[in-house]
Design a protein around this motif. Sequence first.
Motif, PDB file in Angstrom:
ATOM      1  N   SER A 156     163.233  -5.021  23.275  1.00 30.48           N
ATOM      2  CA  SER A 156     164.467  -5.606  22.735  1.00 30.48           C
ATOM      3  C   SER A 156     164.578  -7.070  23.120  1.00 30.48           C
ATOM      4  N   THR A 157     164.112  -7.401  24.302  1.00 31.50           N
ATOM      5  CA  THR A 157     164.155  -8.803  24.744  1.00 31.50           C
ATOM      6  C   THR A 157     163.318  -9.678  23.814  1.00 31.50           C
TER       7      THR A 157
ATOM      8  N   HIS B  10     173.644  -7.552  29.452  1.00 31.45           N
ATOM      9  CA  HIS B  10     172.297  -7.703  30.033  1.00 31.45           C
ATOM     10  C   HIS B  10     171.819  -9.114  29.674  1.00 31.45           C
TER      11      HIS B  10
ATOM     12  N   ASP C 101     173.712  -5.583  21.080  1.00 33.52           N
ATOM     13  CA  ASP C 101     172.727  -4.972  21.965  1.00 33.52           C
ATOM     14  C   ASP C 101     173.094  -3.492  22.104  1.00 33.52           C
TER      15      ASP C 101
ATOM     16  N   SER D 210     165.861   0.215  22.393  1.00 39.46           N
ATOM     17  CA  SER D 210     164.536   0.375  23.003  1.00 39.46           C
ATOM     18  C   SER D 210     164.253   1.865  23.208  1.00 39.46           C
TER      19      SER D 210
ATOM     20  N   TYR E  81     162.274   3.587  24.840  1.00 45.80           N
ATOM     21  CA  TYR E  81     161.990   4.133  26.176  1.00 45.80           C
ATOM     22  C   TYR E  81     163.261   4.461  26.944  1.00 45.80           C
ATOM     23  N   LYS E  82     164.411   4.087  26.390  1.00 41.96           N
ATOM     24  CA  LYS E  82     165.692   4.472  27.008  1.00 41.96           C
ATOM     25  C   LYS E  82     166.186   5.805  26.458  1.00 41.96           C
TER      26      LYS E  82
HETATM   27  C1  LIG Z   1     171.647  -3.134  27.810  1.00 37.52           C
HETATM   28  C2  LIG Z   1     170.219  -3.590  27.809  1.00 37.52           C
HETATM   29  N1  LIG Z   1     169.855  -4.579  26.982  1.00 37.52           N
HETATM   30  C3  LIG Z   1     168.594  -5.026  26.921  1.00 37.52           C
HETATM   31  C4  LIG Z   1     167.610  -4.500  27.737  1.00 37.52           C
HETATM   32  C5  LIG Z   1     166.217  -5.023  27.617  1.00 37.52           C
HETATM   33  O1  LIG Z   1     165.445  -4.106  26.912  1.00 37.52           O
HETATM   34  P1  LIG Z   1     163.863  -4.311  26.797  1.00 37.52           P
HETATM   35  O2  LIG Z   1     163.296  -3.846  28.090  1.00 37.52           O
HETATM   36  O3  LIG Z   1     163.451  -3.432  25.644  1.00 37.52           O
HETATM   37  O4  LIG Z   1     163.615  -5.731  26.549  1.00 37.52           O
HETATM   38  C6  LIG Z   1     167.947  -3.497  28.646  1.00 37.52           C
HETATM   39  C7  LIG Z   1     166.949  -2.970  29.571  1.00 37.52           C
HETATM   40  O5  LIG Z   1     167.256  -2.445  30.603  1.00 37.52           O
HETATM   41  C8  LIG Z   1     169.284  -3.019  28.671  1.00 37.52           C
HETATM   42  O6  LIG Z   1     169.654  -2.045  29.494  1.00 37.52           O
END
Ligand SMILES: Cc1ncc(COP(=O)(O)O)c(C=O)c1O
Length: 401
Positions: A87-88, A115, A193, A216, A218-219
């Motif tokens: 996502s980042t 985040h 997000d 994402s 993986y969550k």
């Molecule tokens: C609320 C939130 N946004 C963004 C991210 C970032 O996700 P990614 O690891 O896929 O970049 C996280 C990761 O912990 C998150 O919890």
Amino acid sequence: MALDISAVRAAVPALAAGTARFDAPGGTQTPRPVIDAIAEALGAPLANRGTTTEGERRAETLVAEARSALADLLGTVPRGTVFGRSSTQLAYELSRTLAKTWAPGDEIVVSRLDHDSNIRPWAQAAEARGATVRWAEFDPETGELSPQSVAAVLSPRTRLVAFTAASNLIGTRPDVAAVARLAHEAGAHVHVDAVHSASHAFTDLDALGADTLVCSPYKFLGPHLGVLASRPELLEGLHPDKLLPSTDAVPERFELGTLPYELLAGARAAVDFLAGLAPGPATGTRRERLARAFAAVEEHEDGLRTRIETALTALPGVTVYSRAARRTPTLLFTMAHRGPAEISRALADRGIDAPAGSFYAVEAARVLGLGTEGGVRLGLAPYNNDEDVDRLVAALAELVA
Ligand SMILES: Cc1ncc(COP(=O)(O)O)c(C=O)c1O
């Protein structure tokens, strides 16, 4: 109707290690069908996408199946579903694309609740274009990010409003649709997000009022990649930097390089696994089953959260920071006489995974007065059960004593 928790647990091999896991907001453990889908993708002929060879056709199928599954999960269509590394990465790419039209005097709005992945990409893109960053503040007493706090920093020059559908630090679920409405009235692009919220709540791009959102897998029981959801018409109007020979079609124009086909297979399997959690007969479309599954997941997780919350608030010297009216089952707490890292270590020694820190929500941790130390985060997944909570509650009581 309730989730079949023992069936869920039996499907997740990593749980056999016996740890009581409260680390889901950092990433969930993986069910066997997801692991198998990844292995199967790599175990049969696979080539770059195309129509000539079996391997090419398999790659096409894996991509199409993954787009269809993630579109079902997020409430869009396959052409509105973009895959990326995380996502980042997707937020950074999108920020650079949107910022191409920003100019000095333009403004963007980000929130302190978020985040850093949904703050810094936008802030840095704004800085590069000479645009101004305005901050929507949340209330540390209630944990709420109100529509009014966003309205306070909107102006006719606002080009983007980026905020979270749920805080990964304290679980707050803002009224996304209300904020999106205000942002749209100001003429801004709304980016949400949904990384934390998509694990716990049924996601609907249109109902949220988002122009773009990221999550994402993986969550939510899937592999490590990122997904961006939008409407194809909106994506058609955006022009990211891309290689000359790569296709300009939507959504491929946003996907740099070769897609991770095996991870897409895993992401598709994760969505199917989630849909399979719907109690009762497997009737209706996948999206309908996902809606029923998330209702059951929410009920189960809220029940466990209430038990943890009741136990935590009864302990002397414990402060719980998760206080918003609408929340995910994510509880952040501190103790008066022990630092978060020490508590996390003591829990780990007792076979309980509950990490400490600010979890990249650095602005939020600062507003809460927690600095870089943060707190201890207790997060839930569909596989958590009452026994996990019993162990946690007993260990916390022991630590306080
Ligand atoms: C609320 C939130 N946004 C963004 C991210 C970032 O996700 P990614 O690891 O896929 O970049 C996280 C990761 O912990 C998150 O919890």
